[in-house]
Design an enzyme around this catalytic site. Structure first.
Site, PDB file in Angstrom:
ATOM      1  N   TYR A 248       6.993 -10.112   6.328  1.00  0.00           N
ATOM      2  CA  TYR A 248       6.846  -8.978   6.615  1.00  0.00           C
ATOM      3  C   TYR A 248       7.529  -8.165   8.050  1.00  0.00           C
ATOM      4  CZ  TYR A 248       3.597  -8.128   2.895  1.00  0.00           C
ATOM      5  OH  TYR A 248       2.986  -7.923   1.433  1.00  0.00           O
TER       6      TYR A 248
ATOM      7  N   ASP B 158       0.926  -0.982  -0.189  1.00  0.00           N
ATOM      8  CA  ASP B 158      -0.024   0.057  -0.122  1.00  0.00           C
ATOM      9  C   ASP B 158       0.830   1.269  -0.082  1.00  0.00           C
ATOM     10  OD1 ASP B 158      -2.346  -1.400   0.210  1.00  0.00           O
ATOM     11  OD2 ASP B 158      -2.287  -1.608   2.191  1.00  0.00           O
TER      12      ASP B 158
END
EC number: 5.4.99.12
Length: 244
Positions: A111, A52
């Site tokens: 992540y 994002d």
């Protein structure tokens, strides 16, 4: 025609996300512009993950067809780095089979999320979530165990995500990497949109003592986004590594 994969990093601060979109600056858009400058024709890329706006990457992977057969992997790396903006850097390139698609070939995505409980540093404001309260890391670790394994992660998805909510989280580690700097490492094959940031937001509630660790289990079982905490901001998140 050869096909190459590249591993690259980027500072997501000034990007409107990874995926190419008209009239805004995206990572994929800049990558394909650089390829077009090199080859004098439009080159389409396939990425391993769609981060994002504001999210960074240490080890994003993309693949594309190369119209010039004589080029080697090192030529691809050097040519791209000569044509990409300063907030994107290709770390390595290698040749792959013709049908290689990093999105579907990935076996694990890792992540990292960084939370600073130190006094705010304006020079790091785009790279960590500055949090002025101390967090109980042990409670967060207990809570994280409820999220490991295969579950319906509807409570942790972006509201309009229509994808299958069943996902497998291999492991969540919460580490004090430096004084007052917490690293939350989340490993899985694939994730729903904003899933990692929503997990982090809820784990922080546990760390603050506002929720018990067991509350995470109830939130997960509720399968409702309304039950989870707010989404952690994008700038603390990094796509650290993609494994094949």
């Amino acid at each position: 025609m050869k096909r190459f994969a590249i591993e690259f990093s980027y500072d997501g601060t000034n990007f409107f996300g990874y995926q190419g979109q008209p009239n805004v600056r995206t990572v994929q858009g800049e990558l394909e512009k650089a390829l077009e400058r090199i080859f004098k024709e439009r080159i389409f890329t396939q990425g391993a993950g769609r981060t994002d706006a504001g999210v960074h990457a240490n080890g994003q992977v993309a693949a594309f067809n190369c119209p010039i057969d004589r080029l080697a992997a090192i030529d691809i790396k050097n040519a791209l780095n000569a044509n990409l903006p300063e907030d994107i850097y290709v770390k390595k390139a290698w040749e792959v089979e013709k049908n290689f698609n990093p999105r579907f070939r990935a076996k694990k995505r890792i992540y990292h999320y960084l939370v600073s409980t130190n006094e705010k540093d304006v020079f790091k404001r785009n790279y960590v979530w500055h949090f002025k309260y101390k967090l109980n890391i042990e409670a967060m670790r207990i809570a994280a165990r409820y999220l490991e394994g295969e579950h319906d992660f509807s409570s942790f998805k972006k509201g309009n995500d229509k994808k299958n909510p069943i996902r497998t989280v291999y492991r969540i580690r919460i580490l004090n990497v430096k004084k007052e700097l917490i690293l939350i490492r989340v490993e899985g094959r694939s994730f729903l949109r904003s899933m990692v940031r929503n997990i982090v937001g809820s784990l922080v509630r546990v760390g603050l003592g506002q929720w018990t660790p067991e509350k995470i289990k109830k939130v997960l079982e509720a399968r409702s986004r309304q039950e989870a905490a707010g989404t952690a901001p994008p700038h603390g998140l990094y796509l650290y590594k993609v494994l094949f």
